[in-house]
Design a protein around this motif. Structure first.
Motif, PDB file in Angstrom:
ATOM      1  N   PHE A 146       0.840  -1.202   0.000  1.00  0.00           N
ATOM      2  CA  PHE A 146       0.000   0.000   0.000  1.00  0.00           C
ATOM      3  C   PHE A 146       0.879   1.258   0.000  1.00  0.00           C
ATOM      4  O   PHE A 146       0.699   2.167  -0.807  1.00  0.00           O
ATOM      5  CB  PHE A 146      -0.913  -0.043   1.233  1.00  0.00           C
ATOM      6  N   ILE A 147       1.864   1.281   0.892  1.00  0.00           N
ATOM      7  CA  ILE A 147       2.762   2.438   0.998  1.00  0.00           C
ATOM      8  C   ILE A 147       3.630   2.564  -0.256  1.00  0.00           C
ATOM      9  O   ILE A 147       3.825   3.667  -0.773  1.00  0.00           O
ATOM     10  CB  ILE A 147       3.612   2.335   2.280  1.00  0.00           C
ATOM     11  N   ALA A 148       4.121   1.453  -0.768  1.00  0.00           N
ATOM     12  CA  ALA A 148       4.959   1.501  -1.974  1.00  0.00           C
ATOM     13  C   ALA A 148       4.165   2.024  -3.167  1.00  0.00           C
ATOM     14  O   ALA A 148       4.688   2.800  -3.968  1.00  0.00           O
ATOM     15  CB  ALA A 148       5.524   0.120  -2.284  1.00  0.00           C
ATOM     16  N   ARG A 149       2.907   1.625  -3.295  1.00  0.00           N
ATOM     17  CA  ARG A 149       2.078   2.114  -4.400  1.00  0.00           C
ATOM     18  C   ARG A 149       1.876   3.628  -4.293  1.00  0.00           C
ATOM     19  O   ARG A 149       2.003   4.352  -5.275  1.00  0.00           O
ATOM     20  CB  ARG A 149       0.717   1.419  -4.431  1.00  0.00           C
ATOM     21  N   ILE A 150       1.589   4.102  -3.094  1.00  0.00           N
ATOM     22  CA  ILE A 150       1.431   5.545  -2.882  1.00  0.00           C
ATOM     23  C   ILE A 150       2.727   6.265  -3.231  1.00  0.00           C
ATOM     24  O   ILE A 150       2.728   7.284  -3.927  1.00  0.00           O
ATOM     25  CB  ILE A 150       1.021   5.840  -1.424  1.00  0.00           C
TER      26      ILE A 150
END
Length: 171
Positions: free
Chosen positions: A65-69
């Motif tokens: 989730f954080i990597a996509r953001i």
């Protein structure tokens, strides 16, 4: 301390920054070579993560989730920066992540060459190489970049070939 997100017991934002800050910094380094501008990008990514946390539904791991953001914010950042006239040259030194100066000196040339070669790859190839080096599995990479697994395999194959060629040429 967990935030109160109903069934999502997320770690505190401070814990997220402590756990994923290095990942975010490395994503930012993939897109921005200038240390000062990179720090600005990291702050933009952290703000975007903070704003997006309430929408986290645990469909994927928090790391994904954080990597996509971070990837999406970095892509937006690059798109904005491309429209601006260049104001600084690319730094020729890479900040050391390792605390041991002796180890850093030994690996510095190889690391700089790999990072420089990676930064010269087209963005789609640069993204997959970075995520592989970060330890993401193929499913996480495909999900984060929102591409099909076969497209990921092709992109990764091309990226590896381009990196190998660049490293053999000493570029």
């Amino acid at each position: 301390m967990a935030s109160g997100n109903g069934s999502n017991d997320l770690p505190s934002f401070e814990r997220i920054v402590a756990d994923y800050g290095p990942l975010i910094s490395r994503i930012a380094m993939t897109y921005e070579a200038d240390p000062n501008l990179r720090e600005d990008l990291v702050q933009q990514i952290l703000l975007a993560v903070w704003q997006a946390l309430p929408s986290f539904r645990a469909d994927a791991s928090l790391k994904t989730f954080i990597a996509r953001i971070a990837q999406n914010r970095a892509i937006s950042y690059v798109a904005r920066e491309v429209r601006r006239p260049p104001t600084a040259e690319v730094s020729e030194t890479i900040e050391a992540d390792e605390p041991n100066p002796e180890e850093t000196a030994i690996h510095s040339n190889e690391r700089e060459a790999l990072i420089a070669a990676t930064q010269r790859l087209p963005l789609p190839q640069r993204q997959v190489i970075f995520m592989v080096l970060e330890g993401f599995d193929y499913a996480e990479i495909a999900e984060t970049l929102e591409i099909a697994p076969n497209a990921l395999a092709l992109r990764l194959s091309r990226a590896k070939a381009a990196l190998k060629s660049a490293m053999e040429r000493g570029q």
